[in-house]
Motif scaffolding. Structure first.
Motif, mmCIF file in Angstrom:
data_model
loop_
_atom_site.group_PDB
_atom_site.id
_atom_site.type_symbol
_atom_site.label_atom_id
_atom_site.label_comp_id
_atom_site.label_asym_id
_atom_site.label_seq_id
_atom_site.Cartn_x
_atom_site.Cartn_y
_atom_site.Cartn_z
ATOM 1 N N GLN A 107 -48.853 -4.347 6.702
ATOM 2 C CA GLN A 107 -49.904 -4.524 5.699
ATOM 3 C C GLN A 107 -49.403 -4.103 4.320
ATOM 4 O O GLN A 107 -49.730 -4.738 3.315
ATOM 5 C CB GLN A 107 -51.153 -3.722 6.081
ATOM 6 C CG GLN A 107 -51.850 -4.238 7.309
ATOM 7 C CD GLN A 107 -52.257 -5.689 7.161
ATOM 8 O OE1 GLN A 107 -52.777 -6.100 6.137
ATOM 9 N NE2 GLN A 107 -52.010 -6.486 8.189
ATOM 10 N N GLN A 108 -48.626 -3.031 4.265
ATOM 11 C CA GLN A 108 -48.050 -2.597 2.990
ATOM 12 C C GLN A 108 -47.109 -3.670 2.437
ATOM 13 O O GLN A 108 -47.083 -3.928 1.241
ATOM 14 C CB GLN A 108 -47.298 -1.279 3.194
ATOM 15 C CG GLN A 108 -46.822 -0.638 1.925
ATOM 16 C CD GLN A 108 -46.061 0.628 2.204
ATOM 17 O OE1 GLN A 108 -45.012 0.586 2.859
ATOM 18 N NE2 GLN A 108 -46.580 1.743 1.739
ATOM 19 N N TRP A 109 -46.364 -4.326 3.313
ATOM 20 C CA TRP A 109 -45.475 -5.404 2.880
ATOM 21 C C TRP A 109 -46.307 -6.543 2.278
ATOM 22 O O TRP A 109 -45.947 -7.085 1.237
ATOM 23 C CB TRP A 109 -44.655 -5.908 4.067
ATOM 24 C CG TRP A 109 -43.673 -6.961 3.699
ATOM 25 C CD1 TRP A 109 -42.391 -6.790 3.283
ATOM 26 C CD2 TRP A 109 -43.893 -8.370 3.705
ATOM 27 N NE1 TRP A 109 -41.815 -7.995 3.027
ATOM 28 C CE2 TRP A 109 -42.713 -8.992 3.272
ATOM 29 C CE3 TRP A 109 -44.971 -9.176 4.015
ATOM 30 C CZ2 TRP A 109 -42.569 -10.367 3.162
ATOM 31 C CZ3 TRP A 109 -44.846 -10.544 3.899
ATOM 32 C CH2 TRP A 109 -43.649 -11.133 3.479
ATOM 33 N N TYR A 110 -47.418 -6.912 2.926
ATOM 34 C CA TYR A 110 -48.274 -7.975 2.407
ATOM 35 C C TYR A 110 -48.879 -7.593 1.053
ATOM 36 O O TYR A 110 -48.987 -8.422 0.156
ATOM 37 C CB TYR A 110 -49.415 -8.296 3.379
ATOM 38 C CG TYR A 110 -48.999 -9.195 4.520
ATOM 39 C CD1 TYR A 110 -48.473 -10.448 4.273
ATOM 40 C CD2 TYR A 110 -49.144 -8.795 5.833
ATOM 41 C CE1 TYR A 110 -48.102 -11.289 5.317
ATOM 42 C CE2 TYR A 110 -48.783 -9.617 6.878
ATOM 43 C CZ TYR A 110 -48.258 -10.860 6.610
ATOM 44 O OH TYR A 110 -47.879 -11.672 7.641
ATOM 45 N N GLN A 111 -49.286 -6.327 0.885
ATOM 46 C CA GLN A 111 -49.874 -5.891 -0.376
ATOM 47 C C GLN A 111 -48.855 -5.933 -1.505
ATOM 48 O O GLN A 111 -49.207 -6.222 -2.647
ATOM 49 C CB GLN A 111 -50.442 -4.481 -0.235
ATOM 50 C CG GLN A 111 -51.679 -4.441 0.617
ATOM 51 C CD GLN A 111 -52.126 -3.028 0.935
ATOM 52 O OE1 GLN A 111 -51.470 -2.059 0.551
ATOM 53 N NE2 GLN A 111 -53.239 -2.904 1.645
ATOM 54 N N ARG A 112 -47.614 -5.640 -1.213
ATOM 55 C CA ARG A 112 -46.573 -5.700 -2.242
ATOM 56 C C ARG A 112 -46.311 -7.140 -2.671
ATOM 57 O O ARG A 112 -45.935 -7.388 -3.800
ATOM 58 C CB ARG A 112 -45.275 -5.086 -1.732
ATOM 59 C CG ARG A 112 -45.299 -3.606 -1.693
ATOM 60 C CD ARG A 112 -43.955 -3.085 -1.298
ATOM 61 N NE ARG A 112 -43.974 -1.632 -1.308
ATOM 62 C CZ ARG A 112 -42.962 -0.896 -0.963
ATOM 63 N NH1 ARG A 112 -41.831 -1.463 -0.570
ATOM 64 N NH2 ARG A 112 -43.054 0.408 -0.993
ATOM 65 N N ARG A 113 -46.458 -8.081 -1.760
ATOM 66 C CA ARG A 113 -46.197 -9.495 -2.067
ATOM 67 C C ARG A 113 -47.307 -10.115 -2.903
ATOM 68 O O ARG A 113 -47.093 -11.103 -3.563
ATOM 69 C CB ARG A 113 -46.026 -10.309 -0.770
ATOM 70 C CG ARG A 113 -44.824 -9.931 0.008
ATOM 71 C CD ARG A 113 -43.597 -10.365 -0.724
ATOM 72 N NE ARG A 113 -42.422 -9.986 0.035
ATOM 73 C CZ ARG A 113 -41.220 -10.024 -0.442
ATOM 74 N NH1 ARG A 113 -40.998 -10.428 -1.675
ATOM 75 N NH2 ARG A 113 -40.187 -9.670 0.286
ATOM 76 N N VAL A 114 -48.511 -9.571 -2.802
ATOM 77 C CA VAL A 114 -49.649 -10.171 -3.507
ATOM 78 C C VAL A 114 -49.718 -9.756 -4.955
ATOM 79 O O VAL A 114 -49.095 -9.162 -5.606
ATOM 80 C CB VAL A 114 -50.982 -9.766 -2.837
ATOM 81 C CG1 VAL A 114 -52.166 -10.209 -3.632
ATOM 82 C CG2 VAL A 114 -51.037 -10.339 -1.452
ATOM 83 N N SER A 163 -41.209 -13.437 12.750
ATOM 84 C CA SER A 163 -41.717 -13.325 11.381
ATOM 85 C C SER A 163 -40.780 -12.481 10.528
ATOM 86 O O SER A 163 -40.362 -11.401 10.932
ATOM 87 C CB SER A 163 -43.130 -12.741 11.368
ATOM 88 O OG SER A 163 -43.108 -11.383 11.627
ATOM 89 N N SER A 164 -40.490 -12.987 9.351
ATOM 90 C CA SER A 164 -39.568 -12.300 8.447
ATOM 91 C C SER A 164 -40.190 -11.040 7.858
ATOM 92 O O SER A 164 -39.484 -10.079 7.569
ATOM 93 C CB SER A 164 -39.127 -13.245 7.331
ATOM 94 O OG SER A 164 -40.253 -13.686 6.604
ATOM 95 N N GLU A 165 -41.522 -11.023 7.690
ATOM 96 C CA GLU A 165 -42.154 -9.823 7.137
ATOM 97 C C GLU A 165 -42.019 -8.622 8.066
ATOM 98 O O GLU A 165 -41.867 -7.494 7.617
ATOM 99 C CB GLU A 165 -43.618 -10.061 6.768
ATOM 100 C CG GLU A 165 -44.502 -10.605 7.854
ATOM 101 C CD GLU A 165 -44.573 -12.118 7.878
ATOM 102 O OE1 GLU A 165 -45.394 -12.626 8.643
ATOM 103 O OE2 GLU A 165 -43.820 -12.787 7.171
ATOM 104 N N VAL A 166 -42.055 -8.870 9.367
ATOM 105 C CA VAL A 166 -41.865 -7.774 10.316
ATOM 106 C C VAL A 166 -40.415 -7.296 10.283
ATOM 107 O O VAL A 166 -40.140 -6.101 10.360
ATOM 108 C CB VAL A 166 -42.268 -8.211 11.745
ATOM 109 C CG1 VAL A 166 -41.968 -7.125 12.753
ATOM 110 C CG2 VAL A 166 -43.735 -8.573 11.777
#
Length: 160
Positions: free
Chosen positions: A153-160, A97-100
């Protein structure tokens, strides 16, 4: 549990900011919005002075109640545990996964080096078709702190 010191076992982020122990979930290192008001910069403190947690989705809450009992049975008998990996090492794989891959460099240097060491050691065990010694296994999932989860999770929140 391994022979590491408590700071080495939970990581520097968890040792510095603490660990959130939500009943029915794995322990998670506190970062970002999960910090107390005193630890936040003044620009991030709400006018009320309190940080209200977001309400949980009922479906997510139902799944979480079933997840921990299953994990207590699954993890000690899994290949990842037998190879000496922690839960986040197994769950968040950088090559899948690229987000990791973007979130992992935000870890402390020591945590990142320990993660890389465990991954290399796990590869070595797979090549040799062996398992890690019992003292190198993180088989007690209730005490295994999710050190990478908050950063992803912080990465996901920044993307949203």
């Amino acid at each position: 549990m391994s022979a590491l010191t408590p700071v080495g076992a939970v990581g520097r982020t968890a040792a510095r900011f603490g660990v959130a122990r939500d009943p029915g979930n794995l322990p998670i290192a506190k970062i970002g919005s999960s910090l107390t008001v005193n630890m936040l910069p003044k620009s991030k403190i709400p006018r009320t002075g309190r940080i209200e947690p977001a309400p949980k989705n009922p479906v997510v809450a139902a799944v979480q109640t079933m997840r921990m009992p299953y994990a207590k049975i699954f993890w000690p008998n899994s290949n990842g545990c037998a190879s000496g990996l922690r839960f986040d090492d197994w769950f968040y794989q950088q090559n899948l996964s690229s987000e990791v891959a973007e979130a992992a460099p935000r870890l402390d240097d020591i945590e990142l080096q320990l993660r890389n060491f465990r991954s290399l050691r796990e590869s070595q065990h797979r090549i040799e078709r062996s398992v890690a010694p019992v003292e190198e296994r993180f088989s007690d999932i209730e005490n295994d702190v999710r050190y990478l989860h908050p950063w992803v999770q912080q990465w996901y929140q920044r993307r949203v």
